[in-house]
Design an enzyme around this catalytic site. Sequence first.
Site, PDB file in Angstrom:
ATOM      1  N   GLU A 274      64.334  14.628 -10.184  1.00  0.00           N
ATOM      2  CA  GLU A 274      64.784  14.716  -8.791  1.00  0.00           C
ATOM      3  C   GLU A 274      65.849  13.677  -8.536  1.00  0.00           C
ATOM      4  O   GLU A 274      65.895  12.660  -9.213  1.00  0.00           O
ATOM      5  CB  GLU A 274      63.620  14.434  -7.826  1.00  0.00           C
ATOM      6  CG  GLU A 274      62.565  15.499  -7.804  1.00  0.00           C
ATOM      7  CD  GLU A 274      61.348  15.068  -7.005  1.00  0.00           C
ATOM      8  OE1 GLU A 274      61.495  14.204  -6.113  1.00  0.00           O
ATOM      9  OE2 GLU A 274      60.267  15.598  -7.275  1.00  0.00           O
ATOM     10  N   LYS A 276      67.233  10.520  -6.685  1.00  0.00           N
ATOM     11  CA  LYS A 276      66.603   9.382  -6.022  1.00  0.00           C
ATOM     12  C   LYS A 276      67.474   8.994  -4.827  1.00  0.00           C
ATOM     13  O   LYS A 276      68.611   8.585  -4.984  1.00  0.00           O
ATOM     14  CB  LYS A 276      66.451   8.193  -6.970  1.00  0.00           C
ATOM     15  CG  LYS A 276      65.710   7.022  -6.327  1.00  0.00           C
ATOM     16  CD  LYS A 276      65.382   5.934  -7.335  1.00  0.00           C
ATOM     17  CE  LYS A 276      64.413   4.906  -6.801  1.00  0.00           C
ATOM     18  NZ  LYS A 276      64.889   4.145  -5.665  1.00  0.00           N
ATOM     19  N   ARG A 306      56.200   3.319   4.384  1.00  0.00           N
ATOM     20  CA  ARG A 306      55.438   3.276   3.137  1.00  0.00           C
ATOM     21  C   ARG A 306      54.229   2.344   3.275  1.00  0.00           C
ATOM     22  O   ARG A 306      53.285   2.448   2.505  1.00  0.00           O
ATOM     23  CB  ARG A 306      56.364   2.894   1.995  1.00  0.00           C
ATOM     24  CG  ARG A 306      56.214   1.543   1.490  1.00  0.00           C
ATOM     25  CD  ARG A 306      57.340   1.173   0.583  1.00  0.00           C
ATOM     26  NE  ARG A 306      56.782   0.377  -0.465  1.00  0.00           N
ATOM     27  CZ  ARG A 306      57.134   0.448  -1.729  1.00  0.00           C
ATOM     28  NH1 ARG A 306      58.050   1.298  -2.107  1.00  0.00           N
ATOM     29  NH2 ARG A 306      56.575  -0.303  -2.614  1.00  0.00           N
ATOM     30  N   GLU A 335      61.879  10.698   2.137  1.00  0.00           N
ATOM     31  CA  GLU A 335      62.739   9.534   2.322  1.00  0.00           C
ATOM     32  C   GLU A 335      63.639   9.826   3.519  1.00  0.00           C
ATOM     33  O   GLU A 335      64.067  10.956   3.705  1.00  0.00           O
ATOM     34  CB  GLU A 335      63.577   9.414   1.038  1.00  0.00           C
ATOM     35  CG  GLU A 335      64.327   8.148   0.876  1.00  0.00           C
ATOM     36  CD  GLU A 335      63.532   7.024   0.185  1.00  0.00           C
ATOM     37  OE1 GLU A 335      62.306   7.159  -0.013  1.00  0.00           O
ATOM     38  OE2 GLU A 335      64.168   6.014  -0.120  1.00  0.00           O
ATOM     39  N   PHE A 375      60.066  15.267  -0.712  1.00  0.00           N
ATOM     40  CA  PHE A 375      59.865  15.598  -2.129  1.00  0.00           C
ATOM     41  C   PHE A 375      58.416  15.908  -2.458  1.00  0.00           C
ATOM     42  O   PHE A 375      58.098  16.221  -3.589  1.00  0.00           O
ATOM     43  CB  PHE A 375      60.416  14.503  -3.053  1.00  0.00           C
ATOM     44  CG  PHE A 375      60.128  13.089  -2.615  1.00  0.00           C
ATOM     45  CD1 PHE A 375      58.862  12.556  -2.761  1.00  0.00           C
ATOM     46  CD2 PHE A 375      61.133  12.300  -2.074  1.00  0.00           C
ATOM     47  CE1 PHE A 375      58.596  11.252  -2.371  1.00  0.00           C
ATOM     48  CE2 PHE A 375      60.880  10.991  -1.679  1.00  0.00           C
ATOM     49  CZ  PHE A 375      59.600  10.461  -1.820  1.00  0.00           C
ATOM     50  N   ARG A 460      50.923   2.726  -8.593  1.00  0.00           N
ATOM     51  CA  ARG A 460      52.215   2.609  -9.259  1.00  0.00           C
ATOM     52  C   ARG A 460      51.991   3.051 -10.698  1.00  0.00           C
ATOM     53  O   ARG A 460      51.868   2.248 -11.592  1.00  0.00           O
ATOM     54  CB  ARG A 460      52.695   1.152  -9.204  1.00  0.00           C
ATOM     55  CG  ARG A 460      54.112   0.946  -9.629  1.00  0.00           C
ATOM     56  CD  ARG A 460      54.520  -0.506  -9.510  1.00  0.00           C
ATOM     57  NE  ARG A 460      54.563  -0.951  -8.124  1.00  0.00           N
ATOM     58  CZ  ARG A 460      55.497  -0.588  -7.243  1.00  0.00           C
ATOM     59  NH1 ARG A 460      56.461   0.230  -7.606  1.00  0.00           N
ATOM     60  NH2 ARG A 460      55.471  -1.036  -6.020  1.00  0.00           N
TER      61      ARG A 460
HETATM   62  P1  AMP Z   1      61.685   1.471  -5.509  1.00  0.00           P
HETATM   63  O1  AMP Z   1      61.672   1.329  -4.002  1.00  0.00           O
HETATM   64  O2  AMP Z   1      62.911   0.906  -6.106  1.00  0.00           O
HETATM   65  O3  AMP Z   1      60.388   0.980  -6.102  1.00  0.00           O
HETATM   66  O4  AMP Z   1      61.755   3.040  -5.839  1.00  0.00           O
HETATM   67  C1  AMP Z   1      60.761   3.957  -5.451  1.00  0.00           C
HETATM   68  C2  AMP Z   1      61.147   4.544  -4.124  1.00  0.00           C
HETATM   69  O5  AMP Z   1      62.211   5.459  -4.253  1.00  0.00           O
HETATM   70  C3  AMP Z   1      60.073   5.383  -3.483  1.00  0.00           C
HETATM   71  O6  AMP Z   1      59.103   4.608  -2.841  1.00  0.00           O
HETATM   72  C4  AMP Z   1      60.867   6.208  -2.499  1.00  0.00           C
HETATM   73  O7  AMP Z   1      60.992   5.481  -1.287  1.00  0.00           O
HETATM   74  C5  AMP Z   1      62.243   6.299  -3.120  1.00  0.00           C
HETATM   75  N1  AMP Z   1      62.654   7.662  -3.533  1.00  0.00           N
HETATM   76  C6  AMP Z   1      63.883   8.178  -3.372  1.00  0.00           C
HETATM   77  N2  AMP Z   1      63.962   9.420  -3.845  1.00  0.00           N
HETATM   78  C7  AMP Z   1      62.732   9.731  -4.324  1.00  0.00           C
HETATM   79  C8  AMP Z   1      62.191  10.904  -4.947  1.00  0.00           C
HETATM   80  N3  AMP Z   1      62.907  12.001  -5.186  1.00  0.00           N
HETATM   81  N4  AMP Z   1      60.874  10.846  -5.309  1.00  0.00           N
HETATM   82  C9  AMP Z   1      60.128   9.739  -5.079  1.00  0.00           C
HETATM   83  N5  AMP Z   1      60.597   8.625  -4.500  1.00  0.00           N
HETATM   84  C10 AMP Z   1      61.889   8.607  -4.125  1.00  0.00           C
END
Ligand code: AMP
Length: 595
Positions: A274, A276, A306, A335, A375, A460
């Site tokens: 997917e 991001k 979140r 998101e 998503f 996680r």
């Molecule tokens: P991080 O905040 O760097 O830990 O990355 C994970 C976060 O990416 C998730 O908590 C979502 O907020 C975001 N995210 C963006 N696009 C997606 C997606 N397609 N699937 C899941 N999470 C996503």
Amino acid sequence: MEFATFADRAGTIDAEPADLEIVAHVRELLAEAGDESEERRSSGAAGEPQTLEIVARFAQGRVFPAWDSTTLDIGPSACYEAIARAAGTNVSSDDVEDRLAEIGEIGDVAASYDFGGQQGLGAFTGGGADDSGGDSSGGLTVREVYDTLEELAAAEGSGSQDRKVDLLFGLFNRCSSEEARYLARIVLSEMRIGVGEGTVRDAIAAAFNVPEDRVERALQVSNDYGQVARIARDEGVDGLDALDLAVGRPVQAMLAQAGTVTEALEEWEETGVEWKYDGARIQLHHDPGDSGPAGESAAETRVFSRNMEDVTEALPEVVEFAEETLEEPAILDGEVVAIDEGGSPLPFQEVLKRFRRKHDVAKAREDVSVRPVFFDCLHADGEDLLADPLTVRHDRLRSVLVGADSDPESADDEDIEGLSLLWRTDDPDEIESIDADALEAGHEGIMLKDPDSAYSPGRRGKHWRKRKPDVETLDCVVTGAEWGEGRRATFLGTFELSVRAGDTLETVGKVATGITDEKLAELTELLEPHIAAEEGQEVDLEPAVVFEVGYEEIQSSPTYSSGYALRFPRFQGVRHDKDPDDADSLERLERLRGH
Ligand code: AMP
């Protein structure tokens, strides 16, 4: 249950190093609190939580269920003031702070005062009379503490901070040292007796003789350790299994790990891919309701962050989207992204201008608009989907979003508004081209997901992996700062950064560069309420704010307590969407260093 009994058991747990023993102690505590005669003796009004529920939360330093956005809304300084007042006329809140700077932990500080001399005053100062029936000790009960904290949380409007301090003073005034220790820790959400979520889960299972995995599932859907403990006791496994997700009650978000395409393909053969999105996580709860006699809508929509905070008011576009599109009750995970006039995504910092905003939302909306992308689908039309594979949940998501106007069969996925596309492939070249498209469209990169995996709230796990194109940044907790000089004398600067190491935080460096005056003013406003101690220009901050920082290298270094130092750290932004518990760990730092 007397609060003294709770404090005594908490003390035993606090002193116990072995995890298994801790579970055994918590099991005993729950069994004791959940004893029927105990519940009769200290029962609250109908609808009030039972003693067992309160104790299950207190043990983790919580007053309210995790899904509940209610907070005590009382800062450390108000707590110091209440302690000082209860400690006697010759103690000021500055003395309490000084002692905190010396001793380092608020529970120890509270326990170091003698509140006993003022017991008689308690009944007149908001602590409430002892209503525990035949209890002759005259001591505080767990229920009284809860009821008072509930009243404290509900105090609003002018004079409410004074009222909160009064209520808390009333409680401290009736505390022994040990009670004061745990009251202070509960009030400041710093229980730290080694009772994590897993401990309570295992203790509930052992106390009420139900399997751990069923307790785990019940906790995931309800997000309420108190309720799960009570149901385990009263209704056993059947009661736990009957617990479902509820539209309107947030669930912990499933989280991602950093990872590579190679790992994903080795483990899953085919991977889900997917885009991001560079925005902020949202969980949408929508119930279209029945329309009224005049066709008016009875829809209920809530949006959570979140961390399960209610952010509905800040995001009217998401509410409008839900009302226009969704025709069945649903819980969607996604998101929210800031967009420019042409609909192209704007950087993460822009979405933060909107995310938690409580005032002038309409005006802010004129400057930056947002749109949701979903998503995942956790629940649709009365059916929980957590245990279904990702691909099944995504199909359901598509059908929820396709809307009334389109033919669900023929609709092109790309035309379904709010739907994040999910590819499934084992071809690395295809994955690279999806990645390139994502970047080209202004997004952050790609997520790799195990197509067959269930939705694991709060985990996680390895089933979701994020792949970022640029050098990894670190999310660090800000644990200290320095007041600036001259022109910058009223600003905090030179921020001390820390990473998580088990239950503690270890420093990794200081960041001072790359921050404009305007930004410094904003950061000062954000951090000032969290000042825990001050000496000269240096301030200690309680862990509350997370910075995203870039750096050139991680070096080993004796200067910082982690044993590492970030070389050329650069401030990239505040991670308003992260708690200190979500910050990066020492382990990740070490892993990044190894690369
Ligand atoms: P991080 O905040 O760097 O830990 O990355 C994970 C976060 O990416 C998730 O908590 C979502 O907020 C975001 N995210 C963006 N696009 C997606 C997606 N397609 N699937 C899941 N999470 C996503």
